[in-house]
Design an enzyme around this catalytic site. Structure first.
Site, PDB file in Angstrom:
ATOM      1  N   PRO A 167       0.858  -1.312  -0.072  1.00 28.24           N
ATOM      2  CG  PRO A 167      -0.761  -1.652   1.637  1.00 28.24           C
ATOM      3  CD  PRO A 167       0.562  -2.132   1.355  1.00 28.24           C
ATOM      4  CG  HIS A 210       5.324   4.234   7.278  1.00 27.07           C
ATOM      5  ND1 HIS A 210       3.966   4.041   7.658  1.00 27.07           N
ATOM      6  CD2 HIS A 210       5.122   5.068   6.357  1.00 27.07           C
ATOM      7  CE1 HIS A 210       3.348   4.467   7.020  1.00 27.07           C
ATOM      8  NE2 HIS A 210       3.768   5.352   6.176  1.00 27.07           N
ATOM      9  CB  VAL A 249      12.478  -5.576  -1.725  1.00 25.76           C
ATOM     10  CG1 VAL A 249      12.428  -6.629  -3.052  1.00 25.76           C
ATOM     11  CG2 VAL A 249      12.107  -6.477  -0.440  1.00 25.76           C
ATOM     12  NE  ARG A 250      15.020   0.371  -3.476  1.00 26.84           N
ATOM     13  CZ  ARG A 250      14.019   0.406  -2.339  1.00 26.84           C
ATOM     14  NH1 ARG A 250      13.389  -0.842  -2.206  1.00 26.84           N
ATOM     15  NH2 ARG A 250      13.899   1.424  -1.631  1.00 26.84           N
ATOM     16  N   GLY A 307       7.275  -1.440  -2.562  1.00 30.51           N
ATOM     17  CA  GLY A 307       6.505  -0.107  -2.583  1.00 30.51           C
ATOM     18  C   GLY A 307       7.183   0.839  -3.560  1.00 30.51           C
TER      19      GLY A 307
END
Length: 343
Positions: A101, A231, A265-266, A285
């Site tokens: 989200p 976040h 996360v890449r 995200g």
């Protein structure tokens, strides 16, 4: 070489700088997608999505933590058919990856099956870039969930933004007094789960779990799943990375409900590492935002395809042919996972 740009050379009109790595117009890494998106997005928009809180240590820690986890290759295993699909909530996906989200995306008619409750924002974090470069929504966009509830006019900062920018405790109290119910609620407790159960038949997912004890409480209170998240480093800067707390949170849940994960996360190998350390599903995200900024839907598809190929390749080189076979023994952490110790 066709398809390669060196912006430093283009701007200066001179020779290219050998220290600058050229970026492909047809990106092959998430990092390249971000660089292309950054060129296309207004500075205020890019800063809104990219910045973290305070000195942005948590933001960087989320990404850097993956470099401290190593994949242990296994040899002479049949990996001719690598299956990256997984099932969660009875829904099968070709990748163990979903979109986290993210605020400020205009969504409609998406067929929602779960309600994700963000539980780590009793107040907004101290996002310095946002404060210095305020994001002003264009006229065609609005915050639908607080329509007509905010007294500010078009082009003016929201109450949440005013509160984040308060310079004194007295000023913050005055803003809170006037805000009433138009801001993030600092009053939410675990009772919110009972209220939501009475209000919806959808599955309830709590996003923002970092402490093992909160994970246990989520199970006890009837949450259908949790998201291990800080976040994106946008709330409290002096927190550990999500990857560092994931093993202990997953241990606390003990398989009773799914554990979702986000933060930093890449790479497809990052997805592999998160699953090995206890995640059932990995959320992305910012990479989705970079894909949108780069080339809309096609850009998002590019991001997903990059992660999919990298994950499949990592699995094959690790001697793993299915997501279910990715176990903790497949990775090695250079540091012990972070949990909560009893005094």
């Amino acid at each position: 070489m066709a398809g390669i740009r060196d912006d430093a050379a283009v701007k200066s009109g001179g020779e290219s700088n050998p220290l600058i790595i050229p970026v492909l117009d047809d990106p092959i890494t998430i990092s390249e997608v971000e660089q292309l998106a950054r060129r296309r997005l207004p500075k205020a928009v890019y800063d809104y999505y990219s910045c973290g809180a305070d000195d942005q240590y948590a933001l960087r820690r989320n990404v850097d933590a993956f470099s401290e986890v190593y994949v242990l290759p296994r040899i002479l295993r049949d990996v001719s058919l690598v299956d990256t699909s997984t099932t969660i909530f009875g829904w099968t996906t070709t990748l163990p990856v979903a979109f986290a989200p993210s605020a400020m995306q205009k969504l409609a008619d998406a067929g929602y099956e779960a309600l994700v409750v963000t539980v780590d924002t009793p107040v907004l974090g101290n996002r310095l870039n946002e404060r210095k470069t305020p994001l002003i929504l264009p006229p065609h966009l609005r915050l639908a969930n607080i329509k007509n509830a905010n007294a500010t006019k078009s082009g003016e900062p929201t109450v949440n933004r005013l509160l984040m920018d308060a310079r004194t405790a007295e000023q913050a109290k005055e803003i809170l007094k006037k805000a009433k119910k138009t801001i993030h609620s600092p009053e939410l407790t675990w009772d919110v789960l009972s209220h939501l159960r009475r209000s919806t038949s959808m599955k309830i997912i709590l996003k923002g779990i970092m402490a093992p004890e909160d994970a246990r409480l989520a199970v006890e209170r009837g949450a259908d799943a949790i998201v291990v998240s800080n976040h994106g480093g946008r709330q409290l800067d002096c927190v550990p990375s999500t990857l560092e707390v994931l093993p202990q949170v997953a241990k606390a849940v003990d398989g009773k409900i799914p554990v979702l994960f986000d933060g930093g996360v890449r790479r497809g190998s990052d997805v592999f590492k998160a699953i090995a350390l206890g995640a059932d599903l990995v959320l992305i995200g910012r990479p989705v935002i970079w894909g949108l900024g780069y080339k809309g839907q096609e850009g998002v598809e590019t991001v997903v395809n990059i992660l999919g190929r990298e994950l499949s390749r990592t699995m094959a080189l690790a001697g793993v042919s299915s997501i279910a076979d990715i176990k903790k023994a497949a990775v090695h952490m250079t540091r012990e996972p972070i949990g909560v110790s009893k005094l």
